[in-house]
Design a protein around this motif. Structure first.
Motif, PDB file in Angstrom:
ATOM      1  N   ALA A 144     -19.580  66.964   1.702  1.00  0.00           N
ATOM      2  CA  ALA A 144     -18.689  65.872   2.091  1.00  0.00           C
ATOM      3  C   ALA A 144     -18.709  65.656   3.606  1.00  0.00           C
ATOM      4  O   ALA A 144     -18.674  64.528   4.081  1.00  0.00           O
ATOM      5  CB  ALA A 144     -17.267  66.156   1.620  1.00  0.00           C
ATOM      6  N   HIS A 145     -18.791  66.753   4.360  1.00  0.00           N
ATOM      7  CA  HIS A 145     -18.757  66.648   5.823  1.00  0.00           C
ATOM      8  C   HIS A 145     -20.131  66.335   6.418  1.00  0.00           C
ATOM      9  O   HIS A 145     -20.225  65.874   7.553  1.00  0.00           O
ATOM     10  CB  HIS A 145     -18.250  67.963   6.454  1.00  0.00           C
ATOM     11  CG  HIS A 145     -16.804  68.247   6.157  1.00  0.00           C
ATOM     12  ND1 HIS A 145     -16.093  69.228   6.801  1.00  0.00           N
ATOM     13  CD2 HIS A 145     -15.941  67.671   5.282  1.00  0.00           C
ATOM     14  CE1 HIS A 145     -14.842  69.250   6.328  1.00  0.00           C
ATOM     15  NE2 HIS A 145     -14.736  68.316   5.407  1.00  0.00           N
ATOM     16  N   GLY A 146     -21.188  66.694   5.681  1.00  0.00           N
ATOM     17  CA  GLY A 146     -22.534  66.443   6.194  1.00  0.00           C
ATOM     18  C   GLY A 146     -23.006  67.462   7.203  1.00  0.00           C
ATOM     19  O   GLY A 146     -23.916  67.203   7.981  1.00  0.00           O
ATOM     20  N   HIS A 147     -22.378  68.661   7.207  1.00  0.00           N
ATOM     21  CA  HIS A 147     -22.849  69.722   8.093  1.00  0.00           C
ATOM     22  C   HIS A 147     -22.535  71.089   7.490  1.00  0.00           C
ATOM     23  O   HIS A 147     -21.791  71.198   6.520  1.00  0.00           O
ATOM     24  CB  HIS A 147     -22.258  69.577   9.503  1.00  0.00           C
ATOM     25  CG  HIS A 147     -20.759  69.584   9.540  1.00  0.00           C
ATOM     26  ND1 HIS A 147     -20.036  68.681  10.266  1.00  0.00           N
ATOM     27  CD2 HIS A 147     -19.843  70.371   8.918  1.00  0.00           C
ATOM     28  CE1 HIS A 147     -18.741  68.922  10.098  1.00  0.00           C
ATOM     29  NE2 HIS A 147     -18.595  69.942   9.292  1.00  0.00           N
ATOM     30  N   VAL A 148     -23.134  72.117   8.118  1.00  0.00           N
ATOM     31  CA  VAL A 148     -22.993  73.478   7.615  1.00  0.00           C
ATOM     32  C   VAL A 148     -21.682  74.078   8.104  1.00  0.00           C
ATOM     33  O   VAL A 148     -21.310  73.908   9.264  1.00  0.00           O
ATOM     34  CB  VAL A 148     -24.180  74.341   8.114  1.00  0.00           C
ATOM     35  CG1 VAL A 148     -24.011  75.785   7.654  1.00  0.00           C
ATOM     36  CG2 VAL A 148     -25.495  73.766   7.611  1.00  0.00           C
ATOM     37  N   HIS A 149     -20.992  74.776   7.200  1.00  0.00           N
ATOM     38  CA  HIS A 149     -19.782  75.499   7.588  1.00  0.00           C
ATOM     39  C   HIS A 149     -20.106  76.961   7.860  1.00  0.00           C
ATOM     40  O   HIS A 149     -21.104  77.482   7.387  1.00  0.00           O
ATOM     41  CB  HIS A 149     -18.715  75.368   6.495  1.00  0.00           C
ATOM     42  CG  HIS A 149     -18.072  74.004   6.501  1.00  0.00           C
ATOM     43  ND1 HIS A 149     -17.141  73.612   5.576  1.00  0.00           N
ATOM     44  CD2 HIS A 149     -18.239  72.942   7.336  1.00  0.00           C
ATOM     45  CE1 HIS A 149     -16.760  72.367   5.839  1.00  0.00           C
ATOM     46  NE2 HIS A 149     -17.409  71.949   6.880  1.00  0.00           N
ATOM     47  N   GLY A 150     -19.225  77.600   8.627  1.00  0.00           N
ATOM     48  CA  GLY A 150     -19.434  78.987   9.010  1.00  0.00           C
ATOM     49  C   GLY A 150     -18.968  79.955   7.942  1.00  0.00           C
ATOM     50  O   GLY A 150     -18.605  79.546   6.837  1.00  0.00           O
ATOM     51  N   ALA A 154     -15.478  78.068   7.289  1.00  0.00           N
ATOM     52  CA  ALA A 154     -14.849  77.496   8.480  1.00  0.00           C
ATOM     53  C   ALA A 154     -15.593  76.252   8.958  1.00  0.00           C
ATOM     54  O   ALA A 154     -16.808  76.278   9.136  1.00  0.00           O
ATOM     55  CB  ALA A 154     -14.798  78.538   9.592  1.00  0.00           C
ATOM     56  N   CYS A 155     -14.826  75.171   9.142  1.00  0.00           N
ATOM     57  CA  CYS A 155     -15.396  73.936   9.670  1.00  0.00           C
ATOM     58  C   CYS A 155     -15.252  73.960  11.191  1.00  0.00           C
ATOM     59  O   CYS A 155     -14.181  74.224  11.697  1.00  0.00           O
ATOM     60  CB  CYS A 155     -14.668  72.731   9.088  1.00  0.00           C
ATOM     61  SG  CYS A 155     -15.319  71.158   9.679  1.00  0.00           S
ATOM     62  N   HIS A 156     -16.361  73.689  11.918  1.00  0.00           N
ATOM     63  CA  HIS A 156     -16.272  73.708  13.384  1.00  0.00           C
ATOM     64  C   HIS A 156     -16.208  72.297  13.943  1.00  0.00           C
ATOM     65  O   HIS A 156     -16.502  71.342  13.255  1.00  0.00           O
ATOM     66  CB  HIS A 156     -17.462  74.450  13.988  1.00  0.00           C
ATOM     67  CG  HIS A 156     -18.782  74.105  13.356  1.00  0.00           C
ATOM     68  ND1 HIS A 156     -19.536  73.015  13.704  1.00  0.00           N
ATOM     69  CD2 HIS A 156     -19.435  74.691  12.333  1.00  0.00           C
ATOM     70  CE1 HIS A 156     -20.614  72.958  12.949  1.00  0.00           C
ATOM     71  NE2 HIS A 156     -20.589  73.959  12.111  1.00  0.00           N
TER      72      HIS A 156
END
Ligand SMILES: [Zn+2]
Length: 156
Positions: A144-150, A154-156
């Motif tokens: 949904a965000h289009g990027h990798v989470h940690g 965790a979303c940065h």
């Protein structure tokens, strides 16, 4: 299914010169299909399992594109957002914003500067030595965000 791929890489030009490497630091990761790595790398890494070490050849057209002669232009020195003396080979961003293209000084001619706005790796066929560290399905949040989470999502 789209994956998150974590890998180490060493990037060289056709003469074997080192351009960049992640060795000695953290591996890099990307979300498949999000345009976070060059096309040729994304295509060739698809489905490659963790633990694989391989050498990939990526032609310029699938990396940073071919060189465009029209991207070389003469501009007045006074219009450039940089202080101090300029010399051939100097590189700077063509604007204040982080996404402004990096331009390279080709020549300084009196009041004018010849600038090349091609990406520094445009026209360069690339060789990647890669090691796939990990691969996992992307989470619904990452998609949904289009990027990798940690770690722990965790979303940065
Ligand atoms: Zn996020």
């Amino acid at each position: 299914m789209r994956h998150v791929v974590t890998f180490h890489y060493t990037l060289r030009d056709p003469q074997g010169r080192l351009i960049d490497t992640s060795t000695g630091g953290e591996p890099v990761n990307f979300l498949e299909g999000a345009g976070q790595v060059i096309d040729g790398l994304e295509t060739q890494l698809k489905g490659v399992p963790a633990g694989t070490k391989t050498r990939l050849q990526v032609p310029a057209a699938q990396a940073y594109g071919e060189r465009d002669p029209e991207q070389v232009q003469k501009v007045l020195r006074a219009l450039l957002p940089v202080e101090g003396e300029l010399k051939p080979g100097d590189q700077f961003r063509a604007g204040d914003d982080h996404f402004a293209p990096v331009v390279t000084v080709v020549a300084v001619e009196g009041d004018s500067v010849m600038l090349d706005a091609n990406h520094p790796l445009a026209g360069v066929d690339l060789t990647f030595d890669v090691e796939i560290v990990a691969t996992r399905p992307a989470s619904p949040e990452e998609l949904a965000h289009g990027h990798v989470h940690g770690p722990g999502g965790a979303c940065h």
